[in-house]
Write an enzyme that holds these catalytic residues in place. Structure first.
Site, short mmCIF file in Angstrom:
data_model
loop_
_atom_site.label_atom_id
_atom_site.label_comp_id
_atom_site.label_asym_id
_atom_site.label_seq_id
_atom_site.Cartn_x
_atom_site.Cartn_y
_atom_site.Cartn_z
N ASP A 154 46.79 28.06 41.29
CA ASP A 154 47.02 26.85 40.48
C ASP A 154 46.53 27.05 39.05
O ASP A 154 45.39 27.44 38.84
CB ASP A 154 46.31 25.65 41.12
CG ASP A 154 47.11 24.38 40.91
OD1 ASP A 154 47.84 24.29 39.91
OD2 ASP A 154 47.00 23.47 41.75
N ASP A 191 43.02 31.41 35.42
CA ASP A 191 42.95 30.47 34.29
C ASP A 191 41.57 29.84 34.12
O ASP A 191 41.35 29.09 33.19
CB ASP A 191 43.98 29.34 34.48
CG ASP A 191 43.60 28.38 35.58
OD1 ASP A 191 43.34 28.85 36.71
OD2 ASP A 191 43.54 27.16 35.33
N LYS A 226 35.23 32.59 44.90
CA LYS A 226 35.06 32.91 43.49
C LYS A 226 33.95 32.04 42.91
O LYS A 226 33.92 30.86 43.22
CB LYS A 226 36.35 32.60 42.71
CG LYS A 226 37.55 33.40 43.15
CD LYS A 226 38.80 33.03 42.34
CE LYS A 226 39.52 31.81 42.80
NZ LYS A 226 40.80 31.53 42.13
N SER A 254 42.80 31.84 46.50
CA SER A 254 42.49 30.44 46.21
C SER A 254 41.10 30.09 46.70
O SER A 254 40.71 30.50 47.79
CB SER A 254 43.49 29.51 46.87
OG SER A 254 43.08 28.17 46.62
N ASN A 255 40.38 29.34 45.90
CA ASN A 255 39.09 28.83 46.33
C ASN A 255 39.24 27.57 47.18
O ASN A 255 38.33 27.17 47.86
CB ASN A 255 38.22 28.48 45.10
CG ASN A 255 37.17 29.53 44.84
OD1 ASN A 255 37.17 30.59 45.48
ND2 ASN A 255 36.29 29.25 43.90
N ASN A 256 40.41 26.96 47.13
CA ASN A 256 40.60 25.65 47.78
C ASN A 256 40.66 25.80 49.30
O ASN A 256 41.65 26.25 49.86
CB ASN A 256 41.91 25.03 47.26
CG ASN A 256 42.14 23.64 47.83
OD1 ASN A 256 41.45 23.21 48.77
ND2 ASN A 256 43.09 22.94 47.27
N ASP A 267 44.96 34.17 40.79
CA ASP A 267 44.65 32.79 41.08
C ASP A 267 46.01 32.08 41.17
O ASP A 267 47.00 32.56 40.62
CB ASP A 267 43.80 32.22 39.94
CG ASP A 267 43.76 30.72 39.97
OD1 ASP A 267 43.24 30.19 40.96
OD2 ASP A 267 44.26 30.08 39.03
MG LIG Z 1 43.34 28.07 38.66
#
Ligand SMILES: [Mg+2]
Length: 270
Positions: A25, A218, A193, A56-58, A23
């Site tokens: 961030d 995280d 995710k 990243s999920n973003n 991951d």
């Molecule tokens: Mg994160």
């Protein structure tokens, strides 16, 4: 500091895994601040010939945006090492032969869809595709509402409710999912995710056994949920949003819990 560590059983008879999923961030950096040891650990993996995937999920940014950010922060990285929830969605839609999409997404989101030969349209789309749309307008909401009421297929790139930024959390796609649920009683198919496809597609692509794969993140309800469900080695870092008390209260049993990616030098010695 390492709080908890299971005995790791790799299938390759080696001391080191073959692939690490990270991951970004909260794990490698916090906003624009690097987490101590992250560049060094990622370089060590690269030099040892171990594959790295930045997840990243973003979906408000595309992989080129992340590439530029990681480069700027000092990571040695290639574009194809980056994989967002939109990339996972693109794989799924290609596999299912979907062509015409009504997108709710940023210009970067639309750009990556066009580059992958999808037709973006508000005329009879096959799918309403919801991304983390920071450019959402009432017009788009209204059109999506009509398509959803009309029974069009509904896919969302990820489920996150909030997104961390340097200035605190901001509303993420989960809030839009709730809005559309309120007015249409529908929930989307979710791709990013914690859907294990986010990593199993990549493991299949490289023919790597899940026992030789590590997921470092995280967040409990996305990163660690996915790692546990996909049965890869799970590493929770406490450098982002999760505190040790949150982990202890959760029902997740991860393999390693440590303060940050810096502790991984001890767990995976070269
Ligand atoms: Mg994160």
């Amino acid at each position: 500091m390492i709080y908890h560590q299971n005995h790791l059983q790799l299938s390759n008879g080696n001391k080191l895994p073959k692939i690490f999923f990270f991951d970004m961030d909260g794990t490698l950096y916090l906003g624009d601040i690097l987490i101590d040891g992250s560049v060094q650990f990622l370089n060590m993996l690269k030099n040892a010939g171990i594959k790295r995937v930045f997840l990243s999920n973003n979906s408000s940014k595309n992989r080129k945006d992340y590439y530029l950010k990681l480069k700027r922060m000092g990571f040695e990285v290639k574009v194809d090492e980056i994989f967002t929830s939109l990339n996972a969605t693109i794989l799924k839609m290609k596999r299912e032969n979907i062509k015409k999409i009504f997108p709710l997404g940023t210009p970067s989101f639309e750009e990556e869809l066009r580059e992958n030969d999808f037709i973006l349209t508000d005329k009879d789309p096959e799918v309403v595709l919801l991304g983390f749309d920071k450019s959402l307008t009432y017009e788009k909401i209204e059109k999506a509402y009509r398509f959803l009421k009309g029974g069009k297929r509904y896919i969302a790139t990820h489920p996150d409710i909030l997104c961390p930024t340097e200035d605190g959390f901001i509303p993420d796609i989960g809030c839009f999912i709730s809005m559309f649920e309120k007015c249409t009683s529908r929930l989307p198919e979710i791709v990013g995710k914690p859907n294990i496809e986010m990593i199993t597609n990549i493991l299949n692509h490289y023919s790597i056994d899940r026992n030789d794969a590590v997921m470092v993140g995280d967040r409990l309800y996305t990163d660690m949920r996915m790692a546990v469900d996909a049965k890869v080695i799970s590493v929770l870092v406490l450098s982002g949003e999760t505190k040790i008390e949150d982990y202890e209260k959760s029902n997740l049993d991860v393999d390693i819990v440590c303060d940050s990616v810096k502790d991984l030098f001890t767990v995976f010695p070269l």
